[in-house]
Design a protein around this motif. Structure first.
Motif, PDB file in Angstrom:
ATOM      1  N   GLU A 150      -0.032 -25.137  -5.929  1.00 10.42           N
ATOM      2  CA  GLU A 150      -0.117 -23.049  -6.600  1.00 10.42           C
ATOM      3  C   GLU A 150      -1.299 -22.661  -6.822  1.00 10.42           C
ATOM      4  OE1 GLU A 150       1.724 -19.580  -6.117  1.00 10.42           O
ATOM      5  OE2 GLU A 150       1.924 -21.532  -5.022  1.00 10.42           O
ATOM      6  N   ASP A 151      -2.350 -23.948  -7.647  1.00 12.56           N
ATOM      7  CA  ASP A 151      -3.919 -24.264  -8.398  1.00 12.56           C
ATOM      8  C   ASP A 151      -3.760 -25.282  -9.536  1.00 12.56           C
ATOM      9  OD1 ASP A 151      -2.771 -22.592 -11.297  1.00 12.56           O
ATOM     10  OD2 ASP A 151      -2.504 -20.746 -10.206  1.00 12.56           O
ATOM     11  N   GLU A 152      -5.158 -24.579 -10.022  1.00  9.66           N
ATOM     12  CA  GLU A 152      -5.356 -26.263 -10.839  1.00  9.66           C
ATOM     13  C   GLU A 152      -3.860 -26.514 -12.297  1.00  9.66           C
ATOM     14  OE1 GLU A 152      -9.245 -24.715 -13.474  1.00  9.66           O
ATOM     15  OE2 GLU A 152      -9.632 -26.356 -12.247  1.00  9.66           O
TER      16      GLU A 152
END
Length: 204
Positions: free
Chosen positions: A69-71
């Motif tokens: 989804e993101d880092e």
């Protein structure tokens, strides 16, 4: 009497200091260098702990089934299984989780530690539909640590070496196991005969 290690000092004396690479390879987020491992992995072992003890559960799907989804965030759909929901029960008690990702043919594995929550939001379930079948839930995992594990264990085990594979008939079948544990109250022959088609029909 066996010599049992009971303190950190003794343990560290036995093993010494960790090598420098084993320390600086760890990140607290999904570094771009680690993204290809997550995107290529078709299999992961999910470890959890709860009131009844610990659990490790296999998770597998097409490469990329663990969505970045993101880092700091991963999304893991919970595909059809046996409905024991051991992992999910544990997460409700203790949200700490660990993942070990394996990629066929690759010696290195990827380890991810984090904290999970169980989502049933319709929109997010629909994102992970496969052949119009939705997962019952998804795990949203907040990443705390990511690092690769060297290939020694894979090399020693010969895991990806086709010559080490054994015939399925060398081990008890699922039906035979169930018959044995049910004290012969289970139809092992019928179960094993129907299993391949049942797995095919109910994979998702």
């Amino acid at each position: 009497m066996d010599n049992v290690v009971t303190d950190i000092t003794t343990l560290e004396q036995i093993y010494g200091k960790p090598a420098a690479p084993s320390v600086f390879k760890e990140t607290d987020h999904i570094h771009p260098i680690y993204r290809p491992f997550i995107e290529s992995a078709p299999f992961a072992a999910l470890a959890t702990t709860g009131k009844e003890g610990m659990d490790v559960s296999p998770r597998g799907d097409q490469p990329g089934f663990i969505h970045i989804e993101d880092e700091k965030t991963l999304i893991l759909p919970d595909r059809r299984g046996n409905n024991r929901i051991d992992s999910l029960r544990n997460i409700l008690h203790d949200n700490r989780v660990a993942l070990l990702l394996l990629i066929p043919g690759i010696g290195e594995t990827l380890r991810i530690n984090g904290r999970a929550e169980i989502l049933i939001t319709p929109e997010i379930l629909e994102r992970f539909a496969y052949r119009n079948v939705l997962p019952n839930s998804v795990l949203r995992i907040t990443v705390d640590a990511v690092f690769f594990q060297c290939s020694r264990a894979i090399i020693r085990s010969g895991l990806w070496d086709a010559s080490t594979q054994i015939e399925r008939s060398a081990l008890p079948s699922p039906g035979r196991i169930l018959k044995e544990l049910s004290k012969n109250e289970f139809d092992d022959v019928g179960y094993d005969a129907e299993l391949p088609q049942r797995l095919k029909d109910n994979l998702y």
